[in-house]
Design an enzyme around this catalytic site. Structure first.
Site, PDB file in Angstrom:
ATOM      1  N   ASP A 187       2.426   1.995   3.510  1.00  0.00           N
ATOM      2  CA  ASP A 187       3.564   1.038   3.712  1.00  0.00           C
ATOM      3  C   ASP A 187       4.972   1.147   3.415  1.00  0.00           C
ATOM      4  O   ASP A 187       5.930   1.139   4.211  1.00  0.00           O
ATOM      5  CB  ASP A 187       3.341  -0.385   3.225  1.00  0.00           C
ATOM      6  CG  ASP A 187       1.869  -0.981   3.306  1.00  0.00           C
ATOM      7  OD1 ASP A 187       1.217  -0.485   4.248  1.00  0.00           O
ATOM      8  OD2 ASP A 187       1.422  -1.670   2.573  1.00  0.00           O
TER       9      ASP A 187
ATOM     10  N   HIS B 104       0.829  -1.243   0.038  1.00  0.00           N
ATOM     11  CA  HIS B 104       0.202   0.072  -0.074  1.00  0.00           C
ATOM     12  C   HIS B 104       1.063   1.343  -0.001  1.00  0.00           C
ATOM     13  O   HIS B 104       1.868   1.034   0.599  1.00  0.00           O
ATOM     14  CB  HIS B 104      -0.743   0.231   1.358  1.00  0.00           C
ATOM     15  CG  HIS B 104      -1.662  -0.959   1.625  1.00  0.00           C
ATOM     16  ND1 HIS B 104      -1.138  -2.198   2.062  1.00  0.00           N
ATOM     17  CD2 HIS B 104      -3.227  -1.236   1.542  1.00  0.00           C
ATOM     18  CE1 HIS B 104      -2.418  -3.160   2.475  1.00  0.00           C
ATOM     19  NE2 HIS B 104      -3.427  -2.441   1.910  1.00  0.00           N
TER      20      HIS B 104
HETATM   21  C1  XLS Z   1      -7.456  -6.302   4.792  1.00  0.00           C
HETATM   22  C2  XLS Z   1      -6.975  -6.668   3.366  1.00  0.00           C
HETATM   23  C3  XLS Z   1      -5.715  -5.656   2.683  1.00  0.00           C
HETATM   24  C4  XLS Z   1      -5.960  -5.787   1.342  1.00  0.00           C
HETATM   25  C5  XLS Z   1      -5.096  -4.948   0.528  1.00  0.00           C
HETATM   26  O1  XLS Z   1      -8.232  -7.129   5.602  1.00  0.00           O
HETATM   27  O2  XLS Z   1      -6.711  -8.045   3.195  1.00  0.00           O
HETATM   28  O3  XLS Z   1      -4.667  -6.013   3.404  1.00  0.00           O
HETATM   29  O4  XLS Z   1      -5.356  -7.065   1.023  1.00  0.00           O
HETATM   30  O5  XLS Z   1      -5.662  -3.501   0.783  1.00  0.00           O
END
Ligand code: XLS
Ligand code: CA
Ligand code: CA
Length: 441
Positions: free
Chosen positions: A102, A99
């Site tokens: 991150d 993301h």
């Molecule tokens: C959250 C999600 C997230 C997605 C990406 O529950 O799994 O991490 O994979 O935004």
């Protein structure tokens, strides 16, 4: 700087190895059906779980001990990039996912956040030049910042909607810059807490418009990654609009988006929706919508999204069955959207956890492949649905009948005989294949 000093490149040592830093079942070079495991399984590391978060839970502070914790701000972001590429290389994974927040800290304005991203993205790009590691997908985190309290593309506040769009725009540009093979939309807070204050129609229409604008912008900049929607039924909102694959499919059809999207299916989200992982994969597969997988598992005793590393071989086998039947994942991959448990706070645990996940999917792959080669389910289903291959059944399948003809057929029946579904026998067969796989059958 070296971050994981005591770890060398992880190698395949076979099922009898006792080395916790070795693969027992994942042999990247082993060829199955003309492809190496490395090429076929397309494993990815999730940046957020492995490098960014610190194992905080709602009741306690972070426990993770990480060699990059001595840094802050942009220095921390840079250290994470260095550490991540060392980790990818040592583990031997071909992909990673992130993301926006991150990889780079948010600034106090959008402009500042984008500047931070530019610095880190150009650093990642340099590292990628000297590495085989590629970007499986990136995405915008449109749920953590307090502005997203009422959602992003489904927010009641148009300014928030615009801000969310700007963040996705930037990520589409970054995806193109880094050669991302997919782009993921997980509806972070795209849902509602209560209908008492929610205009569901407006929110869903806005979400549809948002996706159209994303498709248009990707086209405009020549970013041809596969777009993926990642369903989840709840958490953080009480009801998420992309509840499961079938709900997402209906949404795409309603808004004329079905040509542009496939699905990123996460195991733990499937089980939260009251489905099995393989149900979601099957629904997507038979509808031509299976794009990529977030490979993890939930805890059946807990009702939330625990994002554990996948170790359940039964589940990885049935998942790999769907993936093989799908002809592989195409541009997608198996992204470990999984975090080590709060008690597993040492850096070594990061390696052990990924090795466990990679080995588990490798076992699932080999077992599923054998089940398919031996036509275990195929023969069973051929026999089970035989009544549709001739007579009245064939007429039904070919659309050559109607209620009057079916009534005529039914009236002529003196006896109806059903056959056993043989469930216990099937389960015993799966166990047999699982146990035989590495017993030198
Ligand atoms: C959250 C999600 C997230 C997605 C990406 O529950 O799994 O991490 O994979 O935004
Ligand atoms: Ca996920
Ligand atoms: Ca999850």
């Amino acid at each position: 700087m070296v971050y994981f000093e005591n770890v060398n490149k992880i190698k395949y040592e076979g099922p009898n190895s006792n080395n916790p830093f070795a693969f027992k079942f994942y042999n990247p070079e082993e060829v199955i059906n003309g492809k190496t495991m490395e090429e076929y399984l397309r494993y990815g590391v999730a940046y957020w779980h492995t490098f960014t978060q610190d194992l905080t839970d709602p009741f306690g502070a972070g426990t993770a001990i990480r060699p990059w914790h001595q840094y802050t701000g942009m220095d921390l972001a840079k250290a994470r990039v260095e550490a991540s590429f060392e980790f990818f290389e040592k583990l031997g994974v071909p992909y990673f996912c992130f993301h926006d927040i991150d990889i780079a800290p948010e600034g106090s304005t959008l402009k500042e956040s984008n500047q931070n991203l530019d610095v880190i993205v150009s650093m990642i790009k340099d590292y990628m030049k000297d590495s085989k590691v590629k970007l499986l997908w990136n995405t915008a985190n449109n749920f953590t910042n307090p502005m997203f309290v009422h959602g992003a593309a489904s927010s009641s506040n148009a300014d928030v909607y615009a801000y969310a769009a700007a963040k996705v725009k930037k990520q589409l540009e970054i995806g193109k810059e880094l050669g991302g093979e997919n782009y993921v939309f997980w509806g972070g807070r795209e849902g509602y807490e209560t209908l008492l204050n929610t205009d569901m129609k407006l929110e869903q229409d806005n979400l549809g418009r948002f996706f159209h604008m994303a498709v248009d912008y990707a086209k405009e900049i020549g970013f041809d990654a596969q777009f993926l929607i990642e369903p989840k039924p709840k958490e953080p909102t009480t009801h998420q609009y992309d509840f499961d694959v079938a709900t997402g499919h209906a949404f795409l059809q309603n808004y004329g988006l079905e040509k542009h999207f496939k699905f990123n299916i996460e195991a733990n989200h499937a089980t939260l929706a009251g489905h099995t992982f393989e149900h979601e994969l099957r629904y997507a597969r038979v509808n031509g919508l299976l794009g990529s997988v977030d490979a993890n598992q939930g805890d059946p005793l807990l009702g939330w999204d625990t994002d554990e590393f996948p170790t359940d071989l039964y589940s990885t086998t049935l998942a790999m069955y769907e993936i093989i039947k799908n002809g592989g994942l195409g541009a997608g991959g198996l992204n470990f959207d999984a975090k080590v448990r709060r008690g597993s706070f040492e850096t070594d645990d990061l390696f052990h956890a990924h090795i466990a996940g990679m080995d588990s999917f490798a076992v699932g792959y080999k077992v599923a492949n054998q089940l398919i080669e031996d036509k275990v389910f195929e023969n069973l289903m051929e026999d089970r649905y035989k009544s549709y291959t001739s007579g009245v059944g064939l007429d039904i399948v070919e659309g050559k009948t109607d209620f009057k003809k079916l009534e005529e057929h039914a009236l002529g029946l003196t006896e109806i005989t059903n056959k056993s579904g043989r469930l216990e026998s099937i389960k015993a067969t799966i166990n047999q294949y699982l146990l035989r796989a590495y017993a030198g059958k």
